[in-house]
Design a protein around this motif. Structure first.
Motif, PDB file in Angstrom:
ATOM      1  N   ARG A   1       1.294  -2.588   5.139  1.00  0.00           N
ATOM      2  CA  ARG A   1      -0.006  -3.235   5.324  1.00  0.00           C
ATOM      3  C   ARG A   1      -0.910  -2.852   4.157  1.00  0.00           C
ATOM      4  O   ARG A   1      -1.118  -1.669   3.891  1.00  0.00           O
ATOM      5  N   ILE A   2      -1.421  -3.863   3.470  1.00  0.00           N
ATOM      6  CA  ILE A   2      -2.291  -3.639   2.311  1.00  0.00           C
ATOM      7  C   ILE A   2      -3.644  -4.277   2.601  1.00  0.00           C
ATOM      8  O   ILE A   2      -3.712  -5.443   3.000  1.00  0.00           O
ATOM      9  N   THR A   3      -4.705  -3.529   2.378  1.00  0.00           N
ATOM     10  CA  THR A   3      -6.056  -4.029   2.597  1.00  0.00           C
ATOM     11  C   THR A   3      -6.912  -3.783   1.353  1.00  0.00           C
ATOM     12  O   THR A   3      -6.993  -2.645   0.868  1.00  0.00           O
ATOM     13  N   ASN A   4      -7.489  -4.862   0.804  1.00  0.00           N
ATOM     14  CA  ASN A   4      -8.462  -4.768  -0.279  1.00  0.00           C
ATOM     15  C   ASN A   4      -7.896  -4.049  -1.508  1.00  0.00           C
ATOM     16  O   ASN A   4      -8.507  -3.124  -2.034  1.00  0.00           O
ATOM     17  N   PHE A   5      -6.748  -4.514  -1.973  1.00  0.00           N
ATOM     18  CA  PHE A   5      -6.188  -3.962  -3.208  1.00  0.00           C
ATOM     19  C   PHE A   5      -5.968  -5.112  -4.181  1.00  0.00           C
ATOM     20  O   PHE A   5      -5.122  -5.975  -3.971  1.00  0.00           O
ATOM     21  N   ARG A   6      -6.790  -5.132  -5.216  1.00  0.00           N
ATOM     22  CA  ARG A   6      -6.742  -6.169  -6.231  1.00  0.00           C
ATOM     23  C   ARG A   6      -6.796  -7.563  -5.590  1.00  0.00           C
ATOM     24  O   ARG A   6      -7.717  -7.854  -4.842  1.00  0.00           O
ATOM     25  N   ALA A   7      -5.794  -8.421  -5.855  1.00  0.00           N
ATOM     26  CA  ALA A   7      -5.853  -9.791  -5.340  1.00  0.00           C
ATOM     27  C   ALA A   7      -5.514  -9.888  -3.864  1.00  0.00           C
ATOM     28  O   ALA A   7      -5.712 -10.944  -3.252  1.00  0.00           O
ATOM     29  N   ILE A   8      -5.017  -8.806  -3.287  1.00  0.00           N
ATOM     30  CA  ILE A   8      -4.627  -8.827  -1.880  1.00  0.00           C
ATOM     31  C   ILE A   8      -5.817  -8.442  -1.003  1.00  0.00           C
ATOM     32  O   ILE A   8      -6.321  -7.323  -1.083  1.00  0.00           O
ATOM     33  N   GLU A   9      -6.257  -9.377  -0.174  1.00  0.00           N
ATOM     34  CA  GLU A   9      -7.329  -9.070   0.778  1.00  0.00           C
ATOM     35  C   GLU A   9      -6.769  -8.279   1.953  1.00  0.00           C
ATOM     36  O   GLU A   9      -7.238  -7.184   2.260  1.00  0.00           O
ATOM     37  N   GLU A  10      -5.770  -8.854   2.592  1.00  0.00           N
ATOM     38  CA  GLU A  10      -5.107  -8.138   3.686  1.00  0.00           C
ATOM     39  C   GLU A  10      -3.804  -8.850   4.032  1.00  0.00           C
ATOM     40  O   GLU A  10      -3.802 -10.034   4.370  1.00  0.00           O
ATOM     41  N   ILE A  11      -2.706  -8.120   3.927  1.00  0.00           N
ATOM     42  CA  ILE A  11      -1.421  -8.650   4.382  1.00  0.00           C
ATOM     43  C   ILE A  11      -0.727  -7.587   5.218  1.00  0.00           C
ATOM     44  O   ILE A  11      -0.916  -6.383   5.012  1.00  0.00           O
ATOM     45  N   ASP A  12       0.081  -8.038   6.144  1.00  0.00           N
ATOM     46  CA  ASP A  12       0.813  -7.159   7.049  1.00  0.00           C
ATOM     47  C   ASP A  12       2.210  -7.738   7.173  1.00  0.00           C
ATOM     48  O   ASP A  12       2.366  -8.891   7.590  1.00  0.00           O
TER      49      ASP A  12
ATOM     50  N   ALA B   1     -17.244  -2.662  -2.037  1.00  0.00           N
ATOM     51  CA  ALA B   1     -18.045  -2.144  -0.919  1.00  0.00           C
ATOM     52  C   ALA B   1     -17.152  -1.704   0.241  1.00  0.00           C
ATOM     53  O   ALA B   1     -17.613  -1.029   1.157  1.00  0.00           O
ATOM     54  N   LYS B   2     -15.889  -2.101   0.172  1.00  0.00           N
ATOM     55  CA  LYS B   2     -14.940  -1.731   1.224  1.00  0.00           C
ATOM     56  C   LYS B   2     -13.911  -0.752   0.658  1.00  0.00           C
ATOM     57  O   LYS B   2     -13.652  -0.726  -0.549  1.00  0.00           O
ATOM     58  N   SER B   3     -13.302   0.009   1.535  1.00  0.00           N
ATOM     59  CA  SER B   3     -12.253   0.933   1.108  1.00  0.00           C
ATOM     60  C   SER B   3     -10.935   0.180   0.936  1.00  0.00           C
ATOM     61  O   SER B   3     -10.771  -0.949   1.408  1.00  0.00           O
ATOM     62  N   THR B   4     -10.005   0.817   0.259  1.00  0.00           N
ATOM     63  CA  THR B   4      -8.659   0.276   0.062  1.00  0.00           C
ATOM     64  C   THR B   4      -7.678   1.111   0.870  1.00  0.00           C
ATOM     65  O   THR B   4      -7.779   2.342   0.894  1.00  0.00           O
ATOM     66  N   SER B   5      -6.726   0.433   1.493  1.00  0.00           N
ATOM     67  CA  SER B   5      -5.686   1.183   2.198  1.00  0.00           C
ATOM     68  C   SER B   5      -4.334   0.535   1.969  1.00  0.00           C
ATOM     69  O   SER B   5      -4.221  -0.696   1.880  1.00  0.00           O
ATOM     70  N   VAL B   6      -3.331   1.389   1.852  1.00  0.00           N
ATOM     71  CA  VAL B   6      -1.939   0.954   1.753  1.00  0.00           C
ATOM     72  C   VAL B   6      -1.163   1.785   2.766  1.00  0.00           C
ATOM     73  O   VAL B   6      -1.045   3.007   2.622  1.00  0.00           O
ATOM     74  N   ARG B   7      -0.638   1.130   3.786  1.00  0.00           N
ATOM     75  CA  ARG B   7       0.049   1.822   4.869  1.00  0.00           C
ATOM     76  C   ARG B   7       1.532   1.458   4.827  1.00  0.00           C
ATOM     77  O   ARG B   7       1.910   0.302   5.022  1.00  0.00           O
ATOM     78  N   CYS B   8       2.361   2.470   4.560  1.00  0.00           N
ATOM     79  CA  CYS B   8       3.806   2.268   4.431  1.00  0.00           C
ATOM     80  C   CYS B   8       4.538   3.039   5.533  1.00  0.00           C
ATOM     81  O   CYS B   8       4.320   4.252   5.690  1.00  0.00           O
ATOM     82  N   THR B   9       5.405   2.348   6.238  1.00  0.00           N
ATOM     83  CA  THR B   9       6.256   2.995   7.229  1.00  0.00           C
ATOM     84  C   THR B   9       7.693   2.919   6.731  1.00  0.00           C
ATOM     85  O   THR B   9       8.234   1.819   6.551  1.00  0.00           O
ATOM     86  N   PHE B  10       8.297   4.100   6.502  1.00  0.00           N
ATOM     87  CA  PHE B  10       9.661   4.171   5.992  1.00  0.00           C
ATOM     88  C   PHE B  10      10.629   4.522   7.110  1.00  0.00           C
ATOM     89  O   PHE B  10      10.353   5.402   7.937  1.00  0.00           O
ATOM     90  N   ARG B  11      11.753   3.860   7.119  1.00  0.00           N
ATOM     91  CA  ARG B  11      12.836   4.171   8.047  1.00  0.00           C
ATOM     92  C   ARG B  11      13.735   5.216   7.401  1.00  0.00           C
ATOM     93  O   ARG B  11      14.212   5.047   6.284  1.00  0.00           O
TER      94      ARG B  11
END
Length: 685
Positions: free
Chosen positions: A7-18, A86-96
């Motif tokens: 899940r990526i939020t507010n990183f460069r051209a990516i607004e939010e994808i999951d 004005a918003k924070s950036t988050s990158v959430r990675c779940t690894f198996r």
């Protein structure tokens, strides 16, 4: 360790994808500047910041992504990282995590507490001289005890969930960069650091492949080890300066390095860069390190620098994957098609999947503009295709999602590019026909787009539509159709831009019924459980299965002769007015009644049996000598698989037979060469 959720939020051209990655091979397609590479960079960023393998990985990655300055590495450039500062950036990675990796972490458990304790105390970057006094103090010993409890708890959780989370948060207001679970981050890093420096579980392959030419310095020892570790993620561009260095280091650093390299080059040249071979690696006559490449057709020899940049990039990428990616690892691969011929792109995806993803249990996330890679991913059940339409939509594309596919191809511009990239389009009928042609007749069809249409009716419909468009003066390009005989001769004819050839045998697989090749294949334990003892047994077994098809063939022939296949209602009758429609339908019913009445008076059962016996004997006389042409080759090969003479994926077997036909120059191979040449360069029929 494979990425399962992102899940990526507010990183460069990516607004939010999951997104969830369910397959080993995942292809992301989409137009330029939409954010495909950004997805790879987000994963790379989270890994390097939260679970670095080297002390410089975090800083080097931030600098290379333009998120930090070499002069002020501790400060994140918000404008380079986020579209909305004005918003924070988050990158959430779940690894198996694999069971074997959990076992490795268990074995390394005693070495982990000091790292956790130092991290908890804010001393994660401390030197040994700074860390030891703290760890030996009463406060440090208490911290070690607490860290041991944390680790035991996390490993127990890991064993239950099989998941490690790398969740990166960047808060621009406070200027902080943080992770949500430091202990899990340390477990990830510990697992990677347990590997030999020549191996990694995570590697990023950028698109900007600047390949050096000429003599390159070859380093060994610590200097090369440092560069190798940095090249995995923090400075991935270093990969492309290391082609010759890696080759010579392999020869020197491994007891069987030369044999290993020769085998890897052979695979590349057999499967992807066809028509090349590797010469003898060494020092040439003027004292320069030399990696000679041989053009098979002309036998001309030249240095590896003489290859195109795309070919060199492909060789380096595949060699690095083969030698440096550990089992259960993952790669991020950006634009593998760069500077490559479209035909090579089609083979490339297949090669990556079969030689690396499946054999090494390696996950790959690939960003591409290539319509060939798109089509290849869509055709394989072990690949997942994703379409990045904009900064908020990353959609999984399935074969049934035709609207999404058309949109993706339109955005890639494939319809416009095909006229420039291919000499024409070859449409085939059978589900495996395209792969058979590419495997055995690549030198003929390489410059053409080969696609499977899915049946005789579709082939004939497309021919008629294209020829109608040609008559209207529409720009349709060159189209070639190669389709099965199926016992149904076609009356369609060539036009200037639409040409066709109908096979003289039942289907393309009939040309693969080579007793000598099938006998040899049956002795390969990977392809057979029940080998043939000799050519006679192979021929007799194939003939037995072919003749067994006669029962159905004879029955269908009698069915047609009795007019039974005409017993159907024409639904066009309902388009008429109700009274007229009723009259038309009743007229058909009366015809059927008369037919049935006539059959009843003749004694249908006796008539059918008599006609069937006569037809069977008539056909058997023909099939005794000509069964290879007349039987259904697809069904025959399936029967051989059921009997254990061949096993596994039939497409794999068919590709192997086609390749062997080419190598041996069999009569069937030469016949097909003649048909293809006649179709592609011959005069209209």
């Amino acid at each position: 360790m494979h990425l399962r959720k992102l899940r990526i939020t507010n990183f460069r051209a990516i607004e939010e994808i999951d997104v969830e990655f369910e397959k080993l091979t995942n292809v992301i397609i989409g137009p330029n500047a939409v954010g495909k590479t950004t997805i790879l960079e987000a994963i790379r960023l989270a890994k390097s910041v939260l679970a670095p393998r080297t002390t410089s990985e975090t800083v080097q990655t931030l600098i290379s992504l333009g998120l930090a300055s070499p002069h002020i590495p501790q400060s994140i450039q918000a404008s380079a990282a986020a579209s909305d500062t004005a918003k924070s950036t988050s990158v959430r990675c779940t690894f198996r995590v694999e069971d074997s990796e959990i076992s490795t972490i268990e074995a390394l458990k005693p070495t982990i507490p000091p790292r956790v304790a130092l991290h908890n105390a804010g001393l994660a970057q401390a030197t040994v001289a700074q860390a030891m006094p703290y760890l030996q103090s009463p406060q440090g010993r208490a911290a070690l005890s607490h860290a041991s409890e944390q680790i035991a708890s996390e490993i127990a959780k890991l064993s239950a969930t099989k998941e490690i989370h790398l969740n990166l948060n960047i808060d621009y207001a406070s200027g902080t960069v943080s992770g949500e679970n430091p202990t899990q981050q340390i477990l990830y890093a510990t697992l990677e650091q347990s590997l030999d420096p020549t191996r990694t579980i995570f590697s990023y392959f950028p698109a900007d492949r600047a390949m050096p030419i000429g003599e390159q310095p070859v380093q060994l020892g610590m200097a090369d080890t440092n560069q190798q570790l940095e090249s995995y993620n923090s400075q991935p561009q270093l990969k492309y300066n290391r082609l010759k260095n890696m080759i010579f280091s392999t020869i020197i650093g491994h007891p069987e390095g030369r044999i290993l390299l020769s085998e890897q080059f052979r695979l590349i040249f057999d499967r992807v860069l066809k028509g090349r071979a590797l010469g003898n690696i060494g020092v040439n006559s003027i004292g320069m390190l030399s990696i000679p490449i041989i053009d098979v057709d002309s036998q001309r020899q030249f240095d590896i620098d003489g290859l195109s940049s795309g070919e060199k990039g492909l060789i380096l990428t595949t060699l690095l994957i083969a030698q440096s990616i550990a089992d259960n690892g993952m790669i991020l691969l950006d634009e593998p098609e760069l500077h490559l011929n479209p035909a090579v792109c089609h083979d490339l995806l297949q090669f990556l999947v079969e030689e690396f993803s499946l054999k090494k249990n390696m996950q790959s996330i690939i960003c591409s503009h290539s319509a060939e890679i798109l089509a290849g991913a869509l055709d394989r059940n072990d690949c997942a295709l994703y379409h990045l339409r904009n900064g908020r939509t990353l959609a999984r594309v399935r074969q049934q999602d035709q609207g999404e596919i058309r949109d993706a191809l339109r955005r890639l511009g494939s319809s416009e590019s095909e006229a420039l990239l291919y000499k024409g389009t070859i449409s085939v009928e059978g589900i495996h026909d395209a792969e058979i042609l590419r495997s055995g007749f690549d030198d003929i069809v390489r410059r053409y787009k080969v696609k499977q249409l899915g049946g005789r009716s579709q082939i004939e419909s497309d021919i008629k539509e294209l020829q109608a468009a040609e008559c209207r003066g529409d720009e349709i390009g060159l189209h070639y159709f190669l389709f099965d005989h199926d016992g149904k001769p076609s009356n369609l004819r060539d036009s200037l831009l639409v040409k066709m050839r109908q096979l003289q045998r039942y289907c393309l697989e009939n040309y693969l019924l080579d007793a000598e090749i099938l006998t040899d294949i049956s002795r390969d334990k990977e392809l057979s459980d029940s080998p043939f003892s000799n050519l006679t047994e192979t021929t007799n077994t194939m003939k037995k299965h072919a003749i067994s098809q006669l029962e159905v063939v004879a029955a269908r022939s009698v069915f047609r002769e009795l007019g039974l296949e005409n017993i159907c209602f024409d639904m066009k009758a309902i388009d008429k007015a109700p009274r007229a429609a009723a009259d038309a339908i009743w007229s058909r019913i009366e015809i059927f009644e008369n037919s049935f009445r006539d059959l009843r008076t003749k004694g249908f059962a006796e008539l059918y049996a008599k006609m069937y016996d006569g037809k069977f004997e008539e056909l058997k006389a023909l099939w005794d000598d000509d069964w290879r042409n007349l039987c259904n080759g697809k069904l025959l090969l399936e029967e051989l698989r059921k009997a254990g003479h061949i096993k596994g994926d039939l497409l794999r077997v068919k590709r192997r037979i086609a390749s062997e036909m080419r190598l041996r120059g069999t009569d069937s191979y030469n016949t097909l060469v003649g048909i293809l040449n006649d179709l592609l360069i011959g005069k209209p029929s």
